[in-house]
Design a protein around this motif. Sequence first.
Motif, mmCIF file in Angstrom:
data_model
loop_
_atom_site.group_PDB
_atom_site.id
_atom_site.type_symbol
_atom_site.label_atom_id
_atom_site.label_comp_id
_atom_site.label_asym_id
_atom_site.label_seq_id
_atom_site.Cartn_x
_atom_site.Cartn_y
_atom_site.Cartn_z
ATOM 1 N N GLY A 33 26.383 55.778 13.118
ATOM 2 C CA GLY A 33 26.862 56.744 12.139
ATOM 3 C C GLY A 33 25.780 57.291 11.233
ATOM 4 N N ASP A 34 24.576 56.709 11.277
ATOM 5 C CA ASP A 34 23.479 57.216 10.447
ATOM 6 C C ASP A 34 22.993 58.557 10.984
ATOM 7 O OD1 ASP A 34 23.603 54.966 8.893
ATOM 8 O OD2 ASP A 34 21.831 54.004 9.754
ATOM 9 N N GLU A 35 22.650 59.452 10.063
ATOM 10 C CA GLU A 35 22.131 60.765 10.446
ATOM 11 C C GLU A 35 20.615 60.768 10.272
ATOM 12 O OE1 GLU A 35 23.784 65.063 9.717
ATOM 13 O OE2 GLU A 35 22.579 64.469 7.991
ATOM 14 N N LEU A 36 19.911 61.118 11.350
ATOM 15 C CA LEU A 36 18.458 61.198 11.333
ATOM 16 C C LEU A 36 18.042 62.648 11.462
ATOM 17 C CD1 LEU A 36 17.630 58.398 13.930
ATOM 18 C CD2 LEU A 36 18.065 58.160 11.493
ATOM 19 N N GLU A 37 16.926 62.998 10.827
ATOM 20 C CA GLU A 37 16.368 64.335 11.022
ATOM 21 C C GLU A 37 15.058 64.184 11.780
ATOM 22 O OE1 GLU A 37 15.139 68.473 8.800
ATOM 23 O OE2 GLU A 37 15.594 66.725 7.571
ATOM 24 N N PHE A 38 15.054 64.652 13.014
ATOM 25 C CA PHE A 38 13.851 64.594 13.842
ATOM 26 C C PHE A 38 12.998 65.824 13.594
ATOM 27 C CE2 PHE A 38 16.312 61.463 16.033
ATOM 28 C CZ PHE A 38 15.356 60.597 16.542
ATOM 29 N N LYS A 39 11.677 65.609 13.580
ATOM 30 C CA LYS A 39 10.719 66.704 13.439
ATOM 31 C C LYS A 39 9.685 66.576 14.542
ATOM 32 C CE LYS A 39 11.310 67.076 8.490
ATOM 33 N NZ LYS A 39 10.720 66.973 7.171
ATOM 34 N N HIS B 136 3.624 65.596 17.899
ATOM 35 C CA HIS B 136 3.804 64.540 16.895
ATOM 36 C C HIS B 136 5.296 64.517 16.571
ATOM 37 C CE1 HIS B 136 2.812 61.895 13.621
ATOM 38 N NE2 HIS B 136 3.434 62.686 12.763
ATOM 39 N N ILE B 137 5.940 63.357 16.753
ATOM 40 C CA ILE B 137 7.389 63.256 16.598
ATOM 41 C C ILE B 137 7.723 62.189 15.559
ATOM 42 C CG2 ILE B 137 9.584 62.837 17.753
ATOM 43 C CD1 ILE B 137 8.123 63.563 20.407
ATOM 44 N N THR B 138 8.440 62.606 14.519
ATOM 45 C CA THR B 138 8.871 61.670 13.488
ATOM 46 C C THR B 138 10.352 61.895 13.220
ATOM 47 O OG1 THR B 138 8.320 63.210 11.698
ATOM 48 C CG2 THR B 138 6.615 61.623 12.333
ATOM 49 N N PHE B 139 10.957 60.940 12.517
ATOM 50 C CA PHE B 139 12.310 61.163 12.039
ATOM 51 C C PHE B 139 12.431 60.616 10.631
ATOM 52 C CE2 PHE B 139 12.746 57.065 14.238
ATOM 53 C CZ PHE B 139 13.434 56.296 13.307
ATOM 54 N N SER B 140 13.302 61.268 9.874
ATOM 55 C CA SER B 140 13.544 60.869 8.495
ATOM 56 C C SER B 140 14.940 60.300 8.383
ATOM 57 C CB SER B 140 13.434 62.077 7.559
ATOM 58 O OG SER B 140 12.151 62.644 7.667
ATOM 59 N N TYR B 141 15.047 59.234 7.588
ATOM 60 C CA TYR B 141 16.325 58.617 7.300
ATOM 61 C C TYR B 141 16.278 58.219 5.834
ATOM 62 C CZ TYR B 141 20.018 55.165 7.019
ATOM 63 O OH TYR B 141 21.130 54.461 6.635
ATOM 64 N N GLY B 142 17.107 58.869 5.031
ATOM 65 C CA GLY B 142 17.025 58.630 3.593
ATOM 66 C C GLY B 142 15.674 59.125 3.089
#
Length: 87
Positions: free
Chosen positions: A58-64, A32-38
């Motif tokens: 330039g946006d930073e994403l956090e992938f999980k 299961h792959i998601t990413f968070s932005y804000g």
Amino acid sequence: MVSQKVVITNPTGLHLRPAGNLCKVAMNYKSHITFSYGENTANAKSVLSVLGACIKCGDELEFKCEGPDEQEAMNALVEAIENGLGE
């Protein structure tokens, strides 16, 4: 579960073509792959979800990634993003 932050370097952000390429990479894995932005979270296997996040350069994403092949999935996603997602 593994997580990692990645900065989007594509000059035009994640428009349709790079969003589709991101989803193609994600769909190769069972995890299961998601990413968070804000405060938002998006499903990395859904083109509409990725496009709806309106990611810009330039946006930073956090992938999980969570599942049996989570580390391999994370490595492939980071490599694809660092290589410009086909752009």
